[in-house]
Design an enzyme around this catalytic site. Structure first.
Site, PDB file in Angstrom:
ATOM      1  N   HIS A 173      53.756  38.388   5.281  1.00  0.00           N
ATOM      2  CA  HIS A 173      53.260  37.716   6.501  1.00  0.00           C
ATOM      3  C   HIS A 173      51.735  37.591   6.481  1.00  0.00           C
ATOM      4  CE1 HIS A 173      57.268  38.632   8.257  1.00  0.00           C
ATOM      5  NE2 HIS A 173      57.095  39.779   7.626  1.00  0.00           N
TER       6      HIS A 173
ATOM      7  N   SER B  37      27.261  22.356  -0.313  1.00  0.00           N
ATOM      8  CA  SER B  37      27.279  21.535   0.887  1.00  0.00           C
ATOM      9  C   SER B  37      25.946  20.829   1.000  1.00  0.00           C
ATOM     10  CB  SER B  37      27.505  22.415   2.113  1.00  0.00           C
ATOM     11  OG  SER B  37      27.052  21.753   3.276  1.00  0.00           O
TER      12      SER B  37
ATOM     13  N   LYS C   9      26.655  27.476   1.339  1.00  0.00           N
ATOM     14  CA  LYS C   9      28.058  27.192   1.044  1.00  0.00           C
ATOM     15  C   LYS C   9      28.318  27.031  -0.449  1.00  0.00           C
ATOM     16  CE  LYS C   9      31.098  25.963   3.544  1.00  0.00           C
ATOM     17  NZ  LYS C   9      31.336  24.874   4.482  1.00  0.00           N
TER      18      LYS C   9
ATOM     19  N   GLU D  36      41.099  23.149  -3.660  1.00  0.00           N
ATOM     20  CA  GLU D  36      41.629  22.372  -2.537  1.00  0.00           C
ATOM     21  C   GLU D  36      42.280  21.083  -3.017  1.00  0.00           C
ATOM     22  OE1 GLU D  36      38.820  22.688   1.147  1.00  0.00           O
ATOM     23  OE2 GLU D  36      37.625  23.033  -0.648  1.00  0.00           O
TER      24      GLU D  36
END
Ligand code: ARG
Length: 475
Positions: free
Chosen positions: A170, A291, A297, A304
């Site tokens: 979970h 970024s 970042k 992704e």
């Protein structure tokens, strides 16, 4: 979009040079555009030339065309191939597809003898053969890429057979596991992927060539010869099936789709682990982006996109399944739409495999942080409850309750379970003894799970050794 005219159309009153005999008028611009598969099926040129060379050699061996014509055709095909290699395949919509483009160029090069190449075959068995050859290569490439990914997983698992991290259910800390064990879970997924591709390859490897348009041919062809020359195991047994079957492409897409799901799950874990609150890994700079506005970042874009690509690959599978579902025997033009989804999926899969291989091989694992997360997540609570059952003969339900109280206290203090004092633990239940501490550390917890396939470092090392042997990796 620009289109060029086939010069030879003039010979047939503006209708197609290949079937102009029956047609009074040429196709409309719309017909030419909707009909053209050359923009994508030019990717089959190598397979098309190879299959044509095998076919014409067989025709000559069988005395169906003369040795002289066959030799000229074969040499001409080599020239066409050299031109394609040097300049790319020309896109002329009037020539519709790679088969007619190649034959038309052959005719320009060698003259009327070129017309003998298409004896005893049709574009229907031709395209089925070419496409099988293409998919076979895509399978071999996927397999090679996946073997590399497995090597990366196994090497990193070898390094981290004893590195403790939280195992989750979970997505909540459940029990400690080793990082090596976690990585080897993906090795197993990829092992199944490779076996699915191997199954697909075995079923694919039958040769449709010689099935002709749908019914076979009256010429005395030798299908064993062409099948063998093209590396197939045997000729297909039913001509109607052979020209209308695309199971081989669907088998490939199914294996690719399932593989992409595994890559996507691994990508998702790396995205999560690279997120600051986790901080389990630092992704390689070479597979991350920055970024434009936030200087701190480092984004896991490659991972992704692997996650995103899985959606597209599943879409490719769906696309071809739906294309095929209502087709009567034998060939229908709908089947021309089989290639774009397969080509797209193959490109996306190859990139995804390569990206994940790089990420696995080059990420830095913060093992101290993983260990701390396992400790502060009270991952050894089950070990405390088990100890109470084993050593103090307490029923498991009661042990569960006592353990809950210990976790609560540790949480209040902000410490790991094995950092509570014996006095603290005995205040919760007097039956707890000094021996409990040996069970409470995360190392003791993983070491105890030594059942076959469990997370104990010894088990992980054995699985790693077996995997290294299976992959032919040197010790
Ligand atoms: N371009 C076609 C395809 O990719 C080749 C086969 C055409 N056959 C035909 N009977 N029109 O499917």
């Amino acid at each position: 979009m620009s289109e060029k005219r086939d010069d030879r159309d003039g010979d047939t009153g503006g209708s197609n040079a290949m079937w102009g005999g029956r047609f009074a008028e040429g196709p409309s611009a719309i017909m030419r555009e909707i009909n053209a598969s050359i923009p994508f099926d030019k990717a089959l040129w190598r397979q098309d030339v190879a299959a044509s060379k095998a076919h014409v050699a067989m025709l000559a061996a069988q005395g169906i065309v003369s040795q002289a014509d066959a030799a000229e055709i074969s040499r001409g095909l080599d020239t066409v191939a050299a031109e394609y290699e040097a300049n790319g395949v020309p896109e002329n919509w009037d020539l519709e597809d790679i088969h007619m483009t190649t034959e038309s160029r052959l005719a320009e090069l060698i003259g009327p003898a070129a017309g003998r190449l298409h004896t005893a075959r049709s574009r229907n068995d031709q395209v089925a053969t070419d496409f099988r050859l293409w998919v076979r290569e895509a399978i071999d490439q996927a397999d090679a890429g996946l073997a590399e990914l497995q090597r990366a997983l196994v090497s990193r698992a070898d390094e981290h057979g004893g590195s403790v991290m939280p195992g989750f259910t979970h997505l909540q800390t459940a029990q400690p596991v080793t990082l090596g064990h976690h990585l080897m879970a993906y090795y197993e997924m990829v092992r199944r992927d490779r076996s699915r591709f191997a199954d697909a390859r075995a079923r694919l490897n039958e040769c449709p060539l010689g099935s002709a348009a749908l019914a076979g041919t009256g010429f005395p062809i030798d299908r064993q010869a062409t099948s063998g020359a093209l590396g197939f195991d045997r000729p297909t047994a039913n001509s109607l099936d052979a020209v209308s079957d695309r199971d081989f492409a669907l088998d490939y897409l199914q294996a690719a789709a399932q593989c992409s799901l595994h890559l996507s799950r691994l990508a998702e874990e790396m995205i999560l682990w690279a997120s600051q609150p986790f901080g389990f890994i630092r992704l390689p700079d070479s597979l991350s982006t920055g970024s434009s506005i936030m200087p701190q970042k480092k984004n896991p874009d490659a991972a992704e996109l692997v996650r995103g690509h899985a959606g597209r690959i599943v879409g490719c599978l769906t696309s071809l399944m739906v294309t095929m579902k209502g087709l009567p025997l034998a060939y229908s033009k709908d089947m021309q739409d089989d290639k774009p989804p397969v080509f797209e999926a193959a490109g996306l899969l190859a990139l995804s495999i390569a990206a994940m291989t790089g990420m696995v091989a080059e990420s830095r694992f913060d093992t101290a942080r993983m260990r701390a997360a396992a400790e502060l997540g009270y991952a050894t609570a089950t070990d405390l409850a088990d100890w109470l059952v084993r050593e103090a003969d307490i029923p498991f339900r009661e042990a569960h309750h006592i353990t809950g109280a210990a976790v609560k206290l540790a949480e209040q203090r902000g410490v790991a379970l094995d950092r509570l004092s014996l006095a603290d633990l005995q205040a919760i239940d007097a039956r707890i003894g000094e021996g409990v501490f040996a069970a409470l550390s995360v190392d003791a917890s993983v070491a105890a799970r030594a059942s076959y396939g469990g997370t104990a470092p010894d088990q992980v090392r054995q699985r790693v050794a077996e995997a290294r042997a299976a992959l032919g990796m040197e010790e």
